[in-house]
Write a protein that holds these residues in place. Structure first.
Motif, PDB file in Angstrom:
ATOM      1  N   ARG A 170     116.453 -30.767  84.050  1.00 42.78           N
ATOM      2  CA  ARG A 170     116.012 -30.094  85.276  1.00 42.78           C
ATOM      3  C   ARG A 170     114.951 -29.044  84.956  1.00 42.78           C
ATOM      4  O   ARG A 170     113.944 -28.930  85.663  1.00 42.78           O
ATOM      5  CB  ARG A 170     117.214 -29.441  85.989  1.00 42.78           C
ATOM      6  CG  ARG A 170     116.856 -28.631  87.202  1.00 42.78           C
ATOM      7  CD  ARG A 170     116.410 -29.491  88.364  1.00 42.78           C
ATOM      8  NE  ARG A 170     116.121 -28.634  89.518  1.00 42.78           N
ATOM      9  CZ  ARG A 170     115.151 -28.861  90.368  1.00 42.78           C
ATOM     10  NH1 ARG A 170     114.402 -29.934  90.245  1.00 42.78           N
ATOM     11  NH2 ARG A 170     114.934 -28.034  91.364  1.00 42.78           N
ATOM     12  N   LEU A 171     115.166 -28.283  83.878  1.00 39.83           N
ATOM     13  CA  LEU A 171     114.179 -27.283  83.483  1.00 39.83           C
ATOM     14  C   LEU A 171     112.841 -27.952  83.148  1.00 39.83           C
ATOM     15  O   LEU A 171     111.782 -27.460  83.542  1.00 39.83           O
ATOM     16  CB  LEU A 171     114.692 -26.479  82.283  1.00 39.83           C
ATOM     17  CG  LEU A 171     115.870 -25.545  82.572  1.00 39.83           C
ATOM     18  CD1 LEU A 171     116.432 -24.993  81.266  1.00 39.83           C
ATOM     19  CD2 LEU A 171     115.481 -24.424  83.506  1.00 39.83           C
ATOM     20  N   GLU A 172     112.913 -29.068  82.440  1.00 40.95           N
ATOM     21  CA  GLU A 172     111.689 -29.796  82.087  1.00 40.95           C
ATOM     22  C   GLU A 172     110.979 -30.276  83.350  1.00 40.95           C
ATOM     23  O   GLU A 172     109.747 -30.159  83.463  1.00 40.95           O
ATOM     24  CB  GLU A 172     112.032 -30.977  81.174  1.00 40.95           C
ATOM     25  CG  GLU A 172     110.809 -31.672  80.614  1.00 40.95           C
ATOM     26  CD  GLU A 172     111.172 -32.752  79.608  1.00 40.95           C
ATOM     27  OE1 GLU A 172     110.497 -33.808  79.632  1.00 40.95           O
ATOM     28  OE2 GLU A 172     112.105 -32.552  78.815  1.00 40.95           O
ATOM     29  N   GLU A 173     111.754 -30.795  84.302  1.00 38.33           N
ATOM     30  CA  GLU A 173     111.198 -31.252  85.573  1.00 38.33           C
ATOM     31  C   GLU A 173     110.480 -30.114  86.302  1.00 38.33           C
ATOM     32  O   GLU A 173     109.454 -30.320  86.954  1.00 38.33           O
ATOM     33  CB  GLU A 173     112.341 -31.799  86.437  1.00 38.33           C
ATOM     34  CG  GLU A 173     111.939 -32.319  87.792  1.00 38.33           C
ATOM     35  CD  GLU A 173     113.161 -32.807  88.566  1.00 38.33           C
ATOM     36  OE1 GLU A 173     113.692 -32.024  89.388  1.00 38.33           O
ATOM     37  OE2 GLU A 173     113.590 -33.951  88.343  1.00 38.33           O
ATOM     38  N   LEU A 174     111.031 -28.901  86.191  1.00 39.65           N
ATOM     39  CA  LEU A 174     110.443 -27.722  86.841  1.00 39.65           C
ATOM     40  C   LEU A 174     109.316 -27.097  86.022  1.00 39.65           C
ATOM     41  O   LEU A 174     108.678 -26.141  86.475  1.00 39.65           O
ATOM     42  CB  LEU A 174     111.531 -26.667  87.089  1.00 39.65           C
ATOM     43  CG  LEU A 174     112.609 -27.037  88.102  1.00 39.65           C
ATOM     44  CD1 LEU A 174     113.762 -26.040  88.051  1.00 39.65           C
ATOM     45  CD2 LEU A 174     112.028 -27.124  89.504  1.00 39.65           C
ATOM     46  N   GLY A 175     109.087 -27.620  84.813  1.00 39.29           N
ATOM     47  CA  GLY A 175     108.053 -27.053  83.948  1.00 39.29           C
ATOM     48  C   GLY A 175     108.441 -25.725  83.338  1.00 39.29           C
ATOM     49  O   GLY A 175     107.585 -24.901  83.013  1.00 39.29           O
ATOM     50  N   ILE A 176     109.752 -25.507  83.166  1.00 37.43           N
ATOM     51  CA  ILE A 176     110.257 -24.241  82.633  1.00 37.43           C
ATOM     52  C   ILE A 176     110.666 -24.419  81.178  1.00 37.43           C
ATOM     53  O   ILE A 176     111.447 -25.314  80.845  1.00 37.43           O
ATOM     54  CB  ILE A 176     111.466 -23.740  83.441  1.00 37.43           C
ATOM     55  CG1 ILE A 176     111.037 -23.402  84.874  1.00 37.43           C
ATOM     56  CG2 ILE A 176     112.112 -22.530  82.770  1.00 37.43           C
ATOM     57  CD1 ILE A 176     112.195 -23.077  85.809  1.00 37.43           C
ATOM     58  N   THR A 177     110.140 -23.574  80.321  1.00 36.19           N
ATOM     59  CA  THR A 177     110.540 -23.525  78.921  1.00 36.19           C
ATOM     60  C   THR A 177     111.313 -22.234  78.712  1.00 36.19           C
ATOM     61  O   THR A 177     110.820 -21.148  79.044  1.00 36.19           O
ATOM     62  CB  THR A 177     109.306 -23.530  77.984  1.00 36.19           C
ATOM     63  OG1 THR A 177     108.555 -24.716  78.244  1.00 36.19           O
ATOM     64  CG2 THR A 177     109.724 -23.499  76.522  1.00 36.19           C
ATOM     65  N   LEU A 178     112.527 -22.353  78.182  1.00 32.36           N
ATOM     66  CA  LEU A 178     113.341 -21.157  77.960  1.00 32.36           C
ATOM     67  C   LEU A 178     112.835 -20.382  76.753  1.00 32.36           C
ATOM     68  O   LEU A 178     112.422 -20.980  75.756  1.00 32.36           O
ATOM     69  CB  LEU A 178     114.806 -21.538  77.739  1.00 32.36           C
ATOM     70  CG  LEU A 178     115.523 -22.157  78.932  1.00 32.36           C
ATOM     71  CD1 LEU A 178     116.969 -22.481  78.557  1.00 32.36           C
ATOM     72  CD2 LEU A 178     115.488 -21.232  80.142  1.00 32.36           C
ATOM     73  N   PRO A 179     112.899 -19.060  76.836  1.00 32.71           N
ATOM     74  CA  PRO A 179     112.549 -18.245  75.662  1.00 32.71           C
ATOM     75  C   PRO A 179     113.658 -18.355  74.617  1.00 32.71           C
ATOM     76  O   PRO A 179     114.751 -18.859  74.902  1.00 32.71           O
ATOM     77  CB  PRO A 179     112.483 -16.825  76.232  1.00 32.71           C
ATOM     78  CG  PRO A 179     113.423 -16.856  77.404  1.00 32.71           C
ATOM     79  CD  PRO A 179     113.328 -18.245  77.971  1.00 32.71           C
ATOM     80  N   LYS A 180     113.379 -17.877  73.429  1.00 27.13           N
ATOM     81  CA  LYS A 180     114.412 -17.786  72.398  1.00 27.13           C
ATOM     82  C   LYS A 180     115.394 -16.703  72.848  1.00 27.13           C
ATOM     83  O   LYS A 180     114.984 -15.629  73.291  1.00 27.13           O
ATOM     84  CB  LYS A 180     113.783 -17.409  71.067  1.00 27.13           C
ATOM     85  CG  LYS A 180     114.775 -17.322  69.934  1.00 27.13           C
ATOM     86  CD  LYS A 180     114.108 -16.991  68.611  1.00 27.13           C
ATOM     87  CE  LYS A 180     115.161 -17.037  67.532  1.00 27.13           C
ATOM     88  NZ  LYS A 180     115.197 -15.872  66.718  1.00 27.13           N
ATOM     89  N   ALA A 181     116.685 -17.005  72.734  1.00 30.21           N
ATOM     90  CA  ALA A 181     117.702 -16.028  73.135  1.00 30.21           C
ATOM     91  C   ALA A 181     117.553 -14.755  72.315  1.00 30.21           C
ATOM     92  O   ALA A 181     117.478 -14.798  71.086  1.00 30.21           O
ATOM     93  CB  ALA A 181     119.092 -16.630  72.958  1.00 30.21           C
ATOM     94  N   ALA A 182     117.516 -13.626  72.993  1.00 29.78           N
ATOM     95  CA  ALA A 182     117.341 -12.332  72.328  1.00 29.78           C
ATOM     96  C   ALA A 182     118.634 -11.911  71.633  1.00 29.78           C
ATOM     97  O   ALA A 182     119.732 -12.147  72.132  1.00 29.78           O
ATOM     98  CB  ALA A 182     116.940 -11.276  73.350  1.00 29.78           C
ATOM     99  N   ALA A 183     118.469 -11.281  70.492  1.00 28.03           N
ATOM    100  CA  ALA A 183     119.616 -10.729  69.764  1.00 28.03           C
ATOM    101  C   ALA A 183     120.074  -9.458  70.469  1.00 28.03           C
ATOM    102  O   ALA A 183     119.262  -8.757  71.088  1.00 28.03           O
ATOM    103  CB  ALA A 183     119.216 -10.415  68.327  1.00 28.03           C
ATOM    104  N   PRO A 184     121.366  -9.144  70.400  1.00 25.52           N
ATOM    105  CA  PRO A 184     121.858  -7.903  71.017  1.00 25.52           C
ATOM    106  C   PRO A 184     121.160  -6.679  70.414  1.00 25.52           C
ATOM    107  O   PRO A 184     120.848  -6.670  69.221  1.00 25.52           O
ATOM    108  CB  PRO A 184     123.347  -7.897  70.665  1.00 25.52           C
ATOM    109  CG  PRO A 184     123.685  -9.312  70.353  1.00 25.52           C
ATOM    110  CD  PRO A 184     122.443  -9.914  69.785  1.00 25.52           C
ATOM    111  N   VAL A 185     120.929  -5.658  71.240  1.00 22.18           N
ATOM    112  CA  VAL A 185     120.301  -4.427  70.762  1.00 22.18           C
ATOM    113  C   VAL A 185     121.327  -3.336  70.464  1.00 22.18           C
ATOM    114  O   VAL A 185     120.961  -2.229  70.094  1.00 22.18           O
ATOM    115  CB  VAL A 185     119.231  -3.898  71.753  1.00 22.18           C
ATOM    116  CG1 VAL A 185     118.101  -4.894  71.914  1.00 22.18           C
ATOM    117  CG2 VAL A 185     119.850  -3.547  73.086  1.00 22.18           C
ATOM    118  N   ALA A 186     122.618  -3.650  70.629  1.00 21.65           N
ATOM    119  CA  ALA A 186     123.685  -2.676  70.366  1.00 21.65           C
ATOM    120  C   ALA A 186     124.971  -3.442  70.028  1.00 21.65           C
ATOM    121  O   ALA A 186     124.907  -4.607  69.650  1.00 21.65           O
ATOM    122  CB  ALA A 186     123.873  -1.757  71.576  1.00 21.65           C
TER     123      ALA A 186
END
Length: 152
Positions: free
Chosen positions: A6-22
């Motif tokens: 579905r994301l590909e169909e919408l042209g959406i690329t997910l970012p790399k998941a961010a590491a916790p800051v705390a």
């Protein structure tokens, strides 16, 4: 159809998941519910900073909220839960804003609209959109989520 399809169909690329800051985990699961920690808005690898009503426009704030939503999806994907999403139950949107700024709901729509776009009816959710005087790292917006999961 998988959510990644579905994301590909919408042209959406997910970012790399961010590491916790705390001291926390990005996603905690209990009783079939995933609680996704507050996510900050990264666009092209850069944190969107500033305050609505001061140096961030309403449109830029909504884009930042959408970026938070993308990071929520990235965290679910990194945890192997993205295709198990049954329903987005609730989003909490925290908007770094001046005391006289009152369009927090319009800013939060950036994340809300993304969830409905990706999950359809299952993406419609309850929500809180609140103005706050400051957020971690001077972020403009932070969004967390409560997600119902299908059995594995």
């Amino acid at each position: 159809m998988t959510i990644n399809a579905r994301l590909e169909e919408l042209g959406i690329t997910l970012p790399k998941a961010a590491a916790p800051v705390a001291s926390y985990v990005p996603v905690a699961v209990h009783g079939g519910i995933a609680h996704v920690s507050g996510q900050l808005p990264f666009v092209d690898g850069q944190l969107v900073k500033g305050r609505l009503g001061e140096d961030v426009t309403l449109e830029a704030g909504a884009d930042a909220a959408r970026a938070c939503g993308l990071m929520i999806l990235a965290q679910l994907d990194a945890a192997g839960l993205l295709d198990r999403v049954e329903r987005v139950i609730k989003l909490g949107a925290f908007i770094n804003s001046t005391p006289d700024f009152t369009d927090q709901p319009k800013v939060a729509n950036g994340a809300s609209d993304l969830m409905e776009q990706v999950f359809g009816e299952a993406g419609k959710h309850a929500r809180a959109a609140v103005g706050v005087p400051a957020l971690p790292l001077r972020a403009a917006v932070e969004v967390d989520a409560v997600i119902a999961l299908k059995d594995a």
